[in-house]
Design a protein around this motif. Structure first.
Motif, PDB file in Angstrom:
ATOM      1  N   VAL A 122     -12.867  -3.162  21.547  1.00  0.00           N
ATOM      2  CA  VAL A 122     -13.331  -3.163  22.937  1.00  0.00           C
ATOM      3  C   VAL A 122     -13.503  -1.734  23.459  1.00  0.00           C
ATOM      4  O   VAL A 122     -12.978  -0.772  22.899  1.00  0.00           O
TER       5      VAL A 122
ATOM      6  N   SER B 166     -14.915   0.184  27.581  1.00  0.00           N
ATOM      7  CA  SER B 166     -15.420  -0.084  28.932  1.00  0.00           C
ATOM      8  C   SER B 166     -16.920  -0.351  28.877  1.00  0.00           C
ATOM      9  O   SER B 166     -17.605  -0.011  27.896  1.00  0.00           O
TER      10      SER B 166
ATOM     11  N   ARG C 113      -0.453  -2.915  26.615  1.00  0.00           N
ATOM     12  CA  ARG C 113      -0.942  -3.074  27.988  1.00  0.00           C
ATOM     13  C   ARG C 113      -1.437  -1.748  28.544  1.00  0.00           C
ATOM     14  O   ARG C 113      -2.423  -1.704  29.290  1.00  0.00           O
TER      15      ARG C 113
ATOM     16  N   LEU D 182      -4.789  -1.143  26.923  1.00  0.00           N
ATOM     17  CA  LEU D 182      -5.831  -1.930  27.603  1.00  0.00           C
ATOM     18  C   LEU D 182      -6.309  -1.212  28.865  1.00  0.00           C
ATOM     19  O   LEU D 182      -7.527  -1.069  29.092  1.00  0.00           O
ATOM     20  N   GLU D 183      -5.371  -0.771  29.697  1.00  0.00           N
ATOM     21  CA  GLU D 183      -5.762  -0.130  30.951  1.00  0.00           C
ATOM     22  C   GLU D 183      -6.507   1.181  30.693  1.00  0.00           C
ATOM     23  O   GLU D 183      -7.458   1.514  31.408  1.00  0.00           O
TER      24      GLU D 183
ATOM     25  N   ALA E 201     -10.031   0.243  29.562  1.00  0.00           N
ATOM     26  CA  ALA E 201     -10.812  -0.300  30.681  1.00  0.00           C
ATOM     27  C   ALA E 201     -11.234   0.792  31.654  1.00  0.00           C
ATOM     28  O   ALA E 201     -12.293   0.694  32.293  1.00  0.00           O
TER      29      ALA E 201
ATOM     30  N   LEU F 234      -7.629  -4.556  20.455  1.00  0.00           N
ATOM     31  CA  LEU F 234      -6.611  -5.293  21.204  1.00  0.00           C
ATOM     32  C   LEU F 234      -6.559  -6.752  20.757  1.00  0.00           C
ATOM     33  O   LEU F 234      -7.572  -7.314  20.323  1.00  0.00           O
TER      34      LEU F 234
ATOM     35  N   ARG G  63      -6.863 -10.596  21.293  1.00  0.00           N
ATOM     36  CA  ARG G  63      -7.741 -11.295  22.237  1.00  0.00           C
ATOM     37  C   ARG G  63      -6.956 -11.910  23.390  1.00  0.00           C
ATOM     38  O   ARG G  63      -7.424 -11.912  24.536  1.00  0.00           O
TER      39      ARG G  63
ATOM     40  N   CYS H  13      -6.550  -9.358  26.179  1.00  0.00           N
ATOM     41  CA  CYS H  13      -7.717  -8.803  26.891  1.00  0.00           C
ATOM     42  C   CYS H  13      -8.746  -9.853  27.265  1.00  0.00           C
ATOM     43  O   CYS H  13      -9.824  -9.504  27.768  1.00  0.00           O
ATOM     44  N   GLU H  14      -8.462 -11.137  27.062  1.00  0.00           N
ATOM     45  CA  GLU H  14      -9.447 -12.192  27.313  1.00  0.00           C
ATOM     46  C   GLU H  14      -9.949 -12.178  28.755  1.00  0.00           C
ATOM     47  O   GLU H  14     -11.164 -12.259  29.005  1.00  0.00           O
TER      48      GLU H  14
ATOM     49  N   ASP I 124     -10.026  -9.715  30.848  1.00  0.00           N
ATOM     50  CA  ASP I 124     -10.805  -8.499  31.104  1.00  0.00           C
ATOM     51  C   ASP I 124     -12.180  -8.581  30.453  1.00  0.00           C
ATOM     52  O   ASP I 124     -13.149  -8.021  30.972  1.00  0.00           O
TER      53      ASP I 124
ATOM     54  N   LEU J 166     -13.803  -4.975  30.303  1.00  0.00           N
ATOM     55  CA  LEU J 166     -13.923  -4.577  28.903  1.00  0.00           C
ATOM     56  C   LEU J 166     -15.085  -5.320  28.267  1.00  0.00           C
ATOM     57  O   LEU J 166     -15.429  -6.430  28.675  1.00  0.00           O
TER      58      LEU J 166
END
Length: 298
Positions: free
Chosen positions: A166, A168, A227, A230-231, A234, A242, A244, A247-248, A250, A256
């Motif tokens: 993933v 952004s 986490r 992820l941030e 994003a 990540l 799934r 991050c699903e 997002d 994402l």
């Protein structure tokens, strides 16, 4: 035959070590050694072969363990059932990766709180450390991404975790699907990488499975919690790999974007692990069953 001697024997057989068995039983190592020698004298045969590291059961030892362990576990289950009737609360010590334990395991176990379960959690990222802690008696139940070896621990596959590459929306727009299809990992390795460790465990696993090669890029942002990864991804820090489940939402909201959709996505298996025989304890068995039941929908 003295049941205390038999319990010590079964613990040593499962642990493969007098030292580890002593820690699990709350006894000194000389006490465990003395009990095993007493049992061997009573039977007239050796039960273990002493080695530099631990012990190996003899044929007689294996036969005795095979015959006695189920009955001893059943007796423990009967005793614990009576204890459950007298005690309003039983405490479960759970260990697992911080993200999976937080997002998946703890919510799945919450219904058991009304049935008298108290929960204590330990967040441990490294699978080997999780299993070592379980073997040493620090935890009752563990979630790990490695299957344990030997007879001390018993594992059950819990669920598979799909990994997604993933970034952004800004990075995804700059790459474009045509560029990715044409050049693949060469283009991706020009992007900053966000990971949980300098060794790039998630990105390396993804590259090996999808591109059959190791990633050339180094980590740009290292944050030891998925986490935080992820941030960071994003917010535009770079690409990341990540789970799934994490991050699903997002992906659905567009925070994402999945950069690739491989025919066979990389997977990682989670195992539910206990010390062999402890599923005879009612509160561990309920938690074990509850997690397996919840994992059907994961």
């Amino acid at each position: 035959m003295d049941l205390a001697l038999l319990r010590t024997f079964i613990t040593v057989h499962r642990a493969g070590s007098f030292t580890r068995a002593a820690a699990l039983l709350g006894l000194s190592q000389p006490a465990v050694t003395s009990q095993i020698r007493t049992l061997e004298r009573q039977l007239g045969r050796p039960l273990f072969l002493r080695q530099a590291r631990g012990v190996t059961p003899t044929t007689t030892g294996d036969e005795l363990a095979h015959r006695a362990a189920p009955h001893l576990d059943a007796l423990i289950e009967i005793a614990e059932a009576g204890l459950d009737d007298e005690s309003a609360v039983r405490t479960l010590h759970l260990a697992g990766p911080p993200e999976f334990t937080s997002v998946r395991a703890i919510p799945a176990l919450t219904p058991l709180i009304s049935e008298g379960l108290a929960l204590r959690t330990s967040f441990v990222a490294n699978a080997e450390e999780i299993l070592e802690g379980l073997a040493a008696g620090h935890h009752d139940l563990a979630i790990a991404t490695a299957r344990p070896r030997g007879g001390l621990l018993t594992s059950t596959p819990l669920c598979d975790e799909e990994h997604v590459l993933v970034a952004s929306a800004r990075w995804a727009a700059r790459l474009g699907p045509g560029m990715l299809r044409g050049k693949g990992s060469v283009v991706l390795e020009q992007l900053p990488v966000v990971e949980v460790h300098e060794s790039l465990p998630f990105v390396s696993r993804y590259w090996a499975a999808v591109f059959d090669r190791r990633p050339a890029a180094a980590g740009t942002v290292i944050a030891p919690d998925l986490r935080a990864v992820l941030e960071s991804a994003a917010s535009g820090a770079g690409l990341a790999v990540l789970p799934r489940y994490l991050c699903e939402s997002d992906l659905k909201s567009g925070r994402l974007v999945a950069l690739l959709d491989p025919p066979v996505p990389p997977l990682r298996t989670y195992f539910l692990v206990v010390r062999t025989g402890t599923l005879a304890l009612a509160h561990i068995a309920r938690a074990h069953e509850g997690l397996l039941r919840a994992a059907v929908d994961w």
